[in-house]
Each structure stands twice: as structure tokens, then as C-alpha cells.
Scaffold this motif. Structure first.
Motif, PDB file in Angstrom:
ATOM      1  N   GLU A 224       0.820  -1.214   0.000  1.00 51.17           N
ATOM      2  CA  GLU A 224       0.000   0.000   0.000  1.00 51.17           C
ATOM      3  C   GLU A 224       0.854   1.265   0.000  1.00 51.17           C
ATOM      4  O   GLU A 224       0.467   2.271  -0.584  1.00 51.17           O
ATOM      5  CB  GLU A 224      -0.929  -0.009   1.210  1.00 51.17           C
ATOM      6  N   ILE A 225       1.998   1.246   0.663  1.00 54.34           N
ATOM      7  CA  ILE A 225       2.797   2.474   0.814  1.00 54.34           C
ATOM      8  C   ILE A 225       3.928   2.555  -0.210  1.00 54.34           C
ATOM      9  O   ILE A 225       4.548   3.612  -0.350  1.00 54.34           O
ATOM     10  CB  ILE A 225       3.381   2.570   2.235  1.00 54.34           C
ATOM     11  N   ALA A 226       4.227   1.472  -0.899  1.00 56.64           N
ATOM     12  CA  ALA A 226       5.370   1.465  -1.819  1.00 56.64           C
ATOM     13  C   ALA A 226       5.101   2.333  -3.043  1.00 56.64           C
ATOM     14  O   ALA A 226       3.946   2.581  -3.418  1.00 56.64           O
ATOM     15  CB  ALA A 226       5.686   0.034  -2.256  1.00 56.64           C
ATOM     16  N   LYS A 228       4.572   3.353  -6.818  1.00 53.16           N
ATOM     17  CA  LYS A 228       3.791   2.616  -7.821  1.00 53.16           C
ATOM     18  C   LYS A 228       4.688   1.871  -8.813  1.00 53.16           C
ATOM     19  O   LYS A 228       4.319   0.812  -9.324  1.00 53.16           O
ATOM     20  CB  LYS A 228       2.865   3.567  -8.570  1.00 53.16           C
ATOM     21  N   ASN A 229       5.897   2.431  -9.090  1.00 59.86           N
ATOM     22  CA  ASN A 229       6.807   1.760 -10.016  1.00 59.86           C
ATOM     23  C   ASN A 229       7.503   0.554  -9.382  1.00 59.86           C
ATOM     24  O   ASN A 229       8.091  -0.267 -10.085  1.00 59.86           O
ATOM     25  CB  ASN A 229       7.856   2.739 -10.534  1.00 59.86           C
ATOM     26  N   LEU A 230       7.453   0.469  -8.038  1.00 59.05           N
ATOM     27  CA  LEU A 230       8.051  -0.666  -7.336  1.00 59.05           C
ATOM     28  C   LEU A 230       7.085  -1.845  -7.240  1.00 59.05           C
ATOM     29  O   LEU A 230       7.513  -2.975  -6.966  1.00 59.05           O
ATOM     30  CB  LEU A 230       8.496  -0.227  -5.931  1.00 59.05           C
ATOM     31  N   LYS A 231       5.801  -1.613  -7.488  1.00 59.66           N
ATOM     32  CA  LYS A 231       4.806  -2.665  -7.275  1.00 59.66           C
ATOM     33  C   LYS A 231       4.987  -3.885  -8.174  1.00 59.66           C
ATOM     34  O   LYS A 231       4.729  -5.010  -7.746  1.00 59.66           O
ATOM     35  CB  LYS A 231       3.403  -2.077  -7.426  1.00 59.66           C
ATOM     36  N   PRO A 232       5.428  -3.735  -9.455  1.00 60.54           N
ATOM     37  CA  PRO A 232       5.709  -4.963 -10.238  1.00 60.54           C
ATOM     38  C   PRO A 232       6.780  -5.843  -9.595  1.00 60.54           C
ATOM     39  O   PRO A 232       6.699  -7.069  -9.644  1.00 60.54           O
ATOM     40  CB  PRO A 232       6.162  -4.419 -11.588  1.00 60.54           C
ATOM     41  N   VAL A 233       7.788  -5.188  -8.967  1.00 62.01           N
ATOM     42  CA  VAL A 233       8.821  -5.954  -8.263  1.00 62.01           C
ATOM     43  C   VAL A 233       8.212  -6.654  -7.055  1.00 62.01           C
ATOM     44  O   VAL A 233       8.499  -7.836  -6.783  1.00 62.01           O
ATOM     45  CB  VAL A 233       9.979  -5.030  -7.845  1.00 62.01           C
ATOM     46  N   LEU A 234       7.360  -5.942  -6.299  1.00 63.22           N
ATOM     47  CA  LEU A 234       6.719  -6.542  -5.120  1.00 63.22           C
ATOM     48  C   LEU A 234       5.820  -7.707  -5.510  1.00 63.22           C
ATOM     49  O   LEU A 234       5.694  -8.687  -4.774  1.00 63.22           O
ATOM     50  CB  LEU A 234       5.905  -5.479  -4.377  1.00 63.22           C
ATOM     51  N   SER A 235       5.188  -7.600  -6.702  1.00 68.31           N
ATOM     52  CA  SER A 235       4.333  -8.701  -7.165  1.00 68.31           C
ATOM     53  C   SER A 235       5.151  -9.979  -7.351  1.00 68.31           C
ATOM     54  O   SER A 235       4.725 -11.075  -6.969  1.00 68.31           O
ATOM     55  CB  SER A 235       3.644  -8.304  -8.466  1.00 68.31           C
ATOM     56  N   LYS A 236       6.343  -9.843  -7.935  1.00 67.31           N
ATOM     57  CA  LYS A 236       7.217 -11.015  -8.105  1.00 67.31           C
ATOM     58  C   LYS A 236       7.694 -11.527  -6.750  1.00 67.31           C
ATOM     59  O   LYS A 236       7.803 -12.737  -6.528  1.00 67.31           O
ATOM     60  CB  LYS A 236       8.407 -10.656  -8.983  1.00 67.31           C
ATOM     61  N   LEU A 237       8.017 -10.590  -5.826  1.00 68.05           N
ATOM     62  CA  LEU A 237       8.456 -10.988  -4.487  1.00 68.05           C
ATOM     63  C   LEU A 237       7.369 -11.790  -3.777  1.00 68.05           C
ATOM     64  O   LEU A 237       7.645 -12.817  -3.154  1.00 68.05           O
ATOM     65  CB  LEU A 237       8.828  -9.732  -3.690  1.00 68.05           C
TER      66      LEU A 237
END
Length: 697
Positions: A224-226, A228-237
Motif C-alpha cells: 500500500e505504501i510502496a 507505484k513503479n516498485l509494485k511490479p517488483v513486489l508482485s514477483k516478491l
């Protein structure tokens, strides 16, 4: 020299080619160098990212395994597994053990019902996820949380306690200080100041550990706080993947690098983030420096090539001026150029002089041939006129021959049509004869087949007649056998009645024997001790009498059943005799019908033979007619072939005359064209003569 002419000159094209080759080669070399440098740096950066995140994952895994090993060792203590020791004593002992390490806030012991005691000795009963995990024999690891009583950040580890039968009986927990995991990774970094390493729970999205401890205390969901451009990386994580990616920080606009990998045995993953420029800034500077040097080198090369080309191509201008004099001046072929130097341009000057010598000789010969060519043109025009008159006469003769051949072709076509009609009639007659022959052949075959079938039916009828005779004899024998069997059945019936009487006598004897045995037993009782032996004999006689009576009853019942069966057999035998008589009568009637069919088939066989003879005669006649028709067709084919040959010859002659006519017309047209060409040639010769006279030789 104007600008447009300069850009169209050979000098400019050569300069442009050399400079373009130099630019392309420099671009290729610079690009390859930068690509290799960037590739090498990327490999090093990826290796660093993977190494640091792998180290962080290893430390976190080692820390969690250490706490689990400690709890599993405590769970094997006899005091905790002994059901006779009170629960409060077990809880106090775990509290004392927790005081030996500053990493633990407390170590608790709970029953599978959630019963336990606090460090202060207060009884509690709880229902937590780790209690449920212990019931299923599973270890439990929780994310860091704030203790609501002590307000201290802690993390719960739990293992089940087993009894001697390997059955879970309790739950052992350890409250580890919440900053323990963060301390394990706080000295790790990517070698830059603003890098950060976090341990993220894939289940909750919370930071379990971080080099920036405030992230753990915030309890924020990173999804929620990350950025928006980091979210694809978080999805893989969150999908339990391993890898590294780059992204643009939307707040600062800087390019960032991120590496991620899961921690084995947990629901956590390590996330490392650092700035892209910390590793690639030197490559950007190198790109600017190399680009500047390349532009300066290209400019210097252009000037050097331009000066070289200007000096080298100067003799070519002399050649150009000489060619202009020949083309636009007085066409003086006696002029020659002087040679300066031994380079390729000097070779061009030499070759130009050689070319002028050869051109001088050619023009001299052409001038000498001009007069001769004029006389030849006059003779060609005269010959053309004579040829045209001859061709006109040939055309008239060809038209006359063409008319005669056309009339002959018409007569041949009419003859061919009549012959074709005769051939069609003969062919139709042959087909009719073929159909008649085929019909007679089929009818003959059908009659032959019918005769064969009649023979087969006759043989079958004869076999049926013989079979019916044998069947009649067998039926008569069956009647005799049935009568003999009836007599034997009557005899058996009488014997069964005799057996019944004998069984009645046996039953009476058994009754008398039983009565005698009873009397003997009474007398033995009166005799006392001396009559005991006789009493035994009397008892055995009584038993034998009872057995005989029972067997007599059984035999009587069986004899009654046998008599009933014999009566039924007698009735069935009578019915069978009647049936045999009926079958015999039907066999006699069927035999009479078979004999009548046999006589009829003999008459049918004779009639079929007469029909077959007639069809054979018709077949012979049809073959004779067919032979005659074939001979007629052969003769007609020969006539038709000759007519066709005549027709083909006529057609060929007509085509040949047509081709001759066309050829003559083309020759006439060619003569006219040749006359025109002769006139044009005369004009051209005069014009060429005028031009050649301009050359000075």
C-alpha cells in the motif's frame, strides 16, 4: 566552383565515403566498448545484489533455525514431558531459562487447551494460532508484534511438546526481541549510503526486519505504501520468485535497482533497494567523453581528407578541360596532355593520350570510308525498287493458288462428312450386335445355371426321399422300442407293489421286536443284578427295532414316490406312442409330396435343355453377324483414314499458301521499309559526313 557543383563532384563523394567509413567504424568501436563496459558492470552489480540478498536470507534463516533448535531441545526435557509435574512449575522453569539470554522476553509453556501461567504466576487460558499449530504437530513462526502488557516489540516462535508415544501434549513458545532479526542484517549494504535491505512477510506485507528499523515499527503494508513503479517488483516478491529489476522512483525521478529472494522455511522474502547511479554513473561520464573525442576526431579527419583529395584530384581537372576542348571547341584530335608524377592520376593522363591517338586513327578511317558508303547507299536504293516489283508479281500468283486450294478443301470436307456418317452407322450396328450377343450369352448362362439348379434340386429331392424312407423305418423302430419299454414299465410297477408289501411285513416285524424288547427289559428289571446283562441286550434290540421302524417308514415313503413316478412314466409313454404314430403318418404324406416334386423337376430339366440349344444357335448367328460388321468397320476405317490424310494434306497446303502469302506481304512491307531505310541511311551518311568533316586529323 558553386556549392551545388561541389556537392556533386567526385572530390566530395570520396571525402563523404571516407568520413562515413570513419564515423561508422568509430560508432561501432565506441558502442561495442560501452556495451562491454555496461555488460561487465551489470554482471558485477547483479552478482553484488544477489550476494547481499542471499547473505541476508541466510542470516535470517540461520537466526530462525537457531531459535527453533533451542525450543526443540527444551521440548525434549523430561520435566516438560512428565504429566505428574504441575503446570505452574513447568512455566516457572521456562521463565527462569529465558532470563539467561537478553534475546528472549519470555519462554512460555501451554497445554493444548491453552492453559498456562504468566511470569508473575498468574493463571491464563489463551487460544492462539501457535496453540493450534502444536495440536497438529507443527512449528510456528509469527511476524513481530507489540506486547500489549509490556509494550515491547517481540516475535513468537513455538514448537509442540511430545509424550513418549510421539503424540503432541503441549506447546512451548519463545518471545524473541523484535529487533533481533534487524540487528542480524544492519551491517549489510550494497556499498552505498542510501541502500536499504528489508525482510518482508509475503502473508501480511509487513516489514519483519530492516536496516532502517523504523520500517518494522511502522507495521505498514508495503503493497500500500510502496512507490507505484516498485509494485511490479513486489508482485514477483509475493509470488516467491528470485531475481533483480530496475524501476524509476516517481518522487525523485531517479532510477533504482531492486533484488529479491525468498527465505527458505519461512513465509518471508528479502528485498534490497539501491540507486542505479551509484554503479553506472562512471559509464555515463565515459559516454560523454568518448562522444566528444569521436566528434573532434571526425572533424580533423574531414579537413585532412579534403586537403588530400584537393591536391590529388588536381590533374583530373586538366584532363577534364582537354575533353571539353575536344567536345565543344574545334574538335582538334592532335592535342596531347603532359604527364606529372607517377600516381594513378598520371596514369589517367597517359591513358587519355592513348585514347586520343586511337580516336585520331578511327576518325581518319571513317573519313576515308564516307565516300564508299555513299555509293553503297545509292545501289541499295536501286536494288530495293527492283525487289518490290518482283514481290508484287509473286503475291498475285499466290492469291490464284489459294483460291484453287480452297475449292479442293471444300470438296474433301464434304467427302469426309459422308464417310463419317457411314462410320457412325456401322458403329451403331456393331453396338446393337454387341448388345444382342451379350443378351444371348447372358440368357444362355442363366439357362445353364437354371439347369444346374434343377439338377441340384433333383439331387436334393432324391436325398430327401431316401431320408424320409430311413426316417419312416426309424419311426417304426421307435414305436416297437416304445412298446417294449411300456411292457417293462408295467413289470416295474408290479415289482414296486411287491416291495411295498415286503416293507409292510418288515414294519410289522419291527413292531413285534420292539414289543419283545420291552418285555425283556421288564423281566431283566425283575431279575435284579443277574438280569443286568440281559437288560443291555434287550435295550440294543429295542434300539434296532426303532431303527428298523424308522427305515421302514422311509422306505415306504420312497416306494410311494417311485409308484407315483412310474404312473407318470406310464402316461408319458402312452402319449409318446401316440406321437410316434402321428409322426409316421406325416412322414408318409411328406414322402408322397417329395416324389411329386421330383417328377416335376425332371420335366423342367428337359424343357430347359431345349431352350439352351435354341440360345446356342442364336449365339452362333450373332457372332457371324458381328464378324461381318467388324470387317465392314475395318474397311470403312481405312477409307476414313485416307480421307483424313487427304484432308490433312489439303489443310497443310492451305496453311502453307497462307504462310507464303503472309511471308510475301511481310517481304513487300520489308521492301518498303528497306526503301525508307535506304533513304534515311543516305541522309544519315550525309549527316555523319558533315560531322566527321569537323574533326581535324
Amino acid at each position: 566552383m558553386n556549392v551545388k557543383k561541389f556537392f556533386q563532384s567526385l572530390q566530395f563523394r570520396l571525402i563523404a565515403i571516407v568520413v562515413a567509413i570513419f564515423i561508422v567504424s568509430n560508432v561501432i568501436v565506441v558502442s561495442a566498448a560501452l556495451k562491454l563496459a555496461k555488460s561487465s558492470t551489470s554482471d558485477s552489480v547483479e552478482l553484488l545484489l544477489n550476494s547481499v540478498t542471499d547473505s541476508a536470507a541466510g542470516r535470517i534463516k540461520g537466526e530462525t533455525e537457531k531459535h527453533f533448535r533451542m525450543l526443540e531441545a527444551l521440548a525434549l526435557m523430561d520435566n516438560l514431558r512428565n504429566p505428574d509435574i504441575q503446570l505452574i512449575e513447568k512455566c516457572r522453569e521456562m521463565t527462569r531459562i529465558s532470563k539467561n539470554s537478553s534475546e528472549y522476553e519470555n519462554i512460555g509453556f501451554y497445554t493444548l487447551k491453552g492453559e498456562g501461567f504468566t511470569a508473575a504466576g498468574q493463571a491464563i487460558q489463551i487460544e492462539r494460532a501457535y496453540i493450534d499449530a502444536a495440536r497438529h504437530g507443527e512449528n510456528f513462526l509469527a511476524d513481530p508484534a507489540i506486547n500489549p502488557v509490556t509494550h515491547v516489540l517481540f516475535q513468537i516462535y513455538s514448537v509442540p511438546v511430545y509424550d513418549e508415544n510421539k503424540k503432541p501434549v503441549a506447546c512451548l513458545t519463545a518471545n524473541v526481541m523484535g529487533e533481533t532479526l534487524s540487528k542480524k542484517i544492519e551491517e549489510l549494504s550494497f556499498g552505498v549510503s542510501d541502500s536499504v535491505i528489508k525482510v518482508i512477510s509475503r502473508k501480511t506485507g509487513h516489514a519483519v526486519a530492516s536496516t532502517q528499523f523504523d520500517d518494522v515499527m511502522a507495521f505498514d503494508d508495503i503493497n500500500e505504501i510502496a512507490d507505484k513503479n516498485l509494485k511490479p517488483v513486489l508482485s514477483k516478491l509475493m509470488n516467491d520468485e528470485i531475481g533483480s529489476d530496475s524501476f524509476i522512483d516517481s518522487k525523485t525521478g531517479k532510477q533504482m535497482l531492486a533484488a529479491y529472494r525468498p527465505i527458505e522455511g519461512t513465509e518471508w522474502s528479502v528485498l534490497g533497494i539501491c540507486a542505479y547511479d551509484d554503479f553506472y554513473s562512471q559509464i555515463s561520464k565515459m559516454q560523454v567523453i568518448i562522444g566528444t573525442l569521436a566528434l573532434a576526431t571526425i572533424l580533423i579527419s574531414f579537413i585532412a581528407v579534403w586537403l588530400t583529395m584537393a591536391i590529388s584530384l588536381k590533374p583530373l581537372k586538366t584532363v577534364k578541360d582537354a575533353i571539353d576542348d575536344v567536345a565543344t571547341g574545334d574538335a582538334d584530335l592532335t592535342k596531347r596532355l603532359e604527364k606529372h608524377g607517377d600516381d594513378e592520376i598520371s596514369d589517367v593522363v597517359v591513358e587519355f593520350n592513348v585514347f586520343m591517338d586511337k580516336l585520331h586513327d578511327i576518325i581518319s578511317q571513317v573519313k576515308n570510308s564516307k565516300v564508299t558508303l555513299g555509293y553503297a547507299g545509292d545501289k541499295l536504293q536501286e536494288s530495293t525498287q527492283n525487289t518490290s516489283a518482283s514481290i508484287t508479281q509473286i503475291l498475285a500468283n499466290i492469291e490464284s493458288v489459294h483460291s484453287q486450294i480452297k475449292n479442293q478443301s471444300k470438296s474433301v470436307h464434304e467427302t469426309a462428312s459422308a464417310v463419317n456418317e457411314i462410320a457412325a452407322n456401322i458403329e451403331s450396328l456393331e453396338k446393337m450386335i454387341d448388345r444382342q450377343t451379350a443378351g444371348v450369352t447372358e440368357a444362355s448362362a442363366a439357362v445353364e445355371e437354371m439347369i444346374g439348379n434343377i439338377h441340384s434340386v433333383t439331387d436334393s429331392v432324391e436325398r430327401m426321399s431316401a431320408s424320409f424312407s430311413e426316417l419312416l423305418i426309424n419311426a417304426q423302430n421307435g414305436i416297437d422300442v416304445q412298446n417294449g419299454m411300456n411292457e417293462k414299465i408295467e413289470l416295474i410297477k408290479g415289482q414296486s407293489e411287491t416291495l411295498q408289501e415286503a416293507n409292510t411285513a418288515i414294519s410289522a416285524i419291527a413292531s413285534q421286536t420292539n414289543l419283545l424288547a420291552m418285555n425283556a427289559a421288564i423281566e431283566a428289571a425283575h431279575a435284579g443284578e443277574s438280569g443286568k446283562g440281559f437288560a443291555v441286550v434287550a435295550d440294543e434290540i429295542r434300539k434296532l427295532s426303532e431303527t428298523s421302524t424308522q427305515q421302514s417308514k422311509t422306505i415306504g415313503e420312497q416306494l410311494k414316490n417311485i409308484q407315483t413316478s412310474i404312473s407318470e412314466v406310464v402316461i408319458s409313454s402312452e402319449q409318446s406312442s401316440k406321437a410316434f404314430n402321428g409322426v409316421t403318418e406325416k412322414i408318409k404324406q411328406t414322402d408322397e409330396v417329395v416324389r411329386q416334386i421330383k417328377d416335376a423337376m425332371l420335366e423342367q430339366n428337359e424343357g430347359s435343355r431345349q431352350i439352351s440349344d435354341v440360345l446356342n444357335l442364336m449365339n452362333d448367328s450373332a457372332h457371324q453377324v458381328k464378324t461381318a460388321g467388324t470387317e465392314m468397320a475395318t474397311g470403312n476405317s481405312a477409307i476414313l483414314e485416307e480421307v483424313r490424310n487427304l484432308q490433312d494434306v489439303t489443310t497443310v497446303m492451305q496453311q502453307s499458301v497462307d504462310e507464303m502469302s503472309v511471308g510475301a506481304k511481310k517481304i513487300n512491307e520489308t521492301g518498303e521499309e528497306l526503301r525508307s531505310i535506304a533513304i534515311e541511311m543516305e541522309d544519315s551518311i550525309n549527316e555523319i559526313g558533315g560531322q566527321i568533316d569537323l574533326f581535324k586529323v
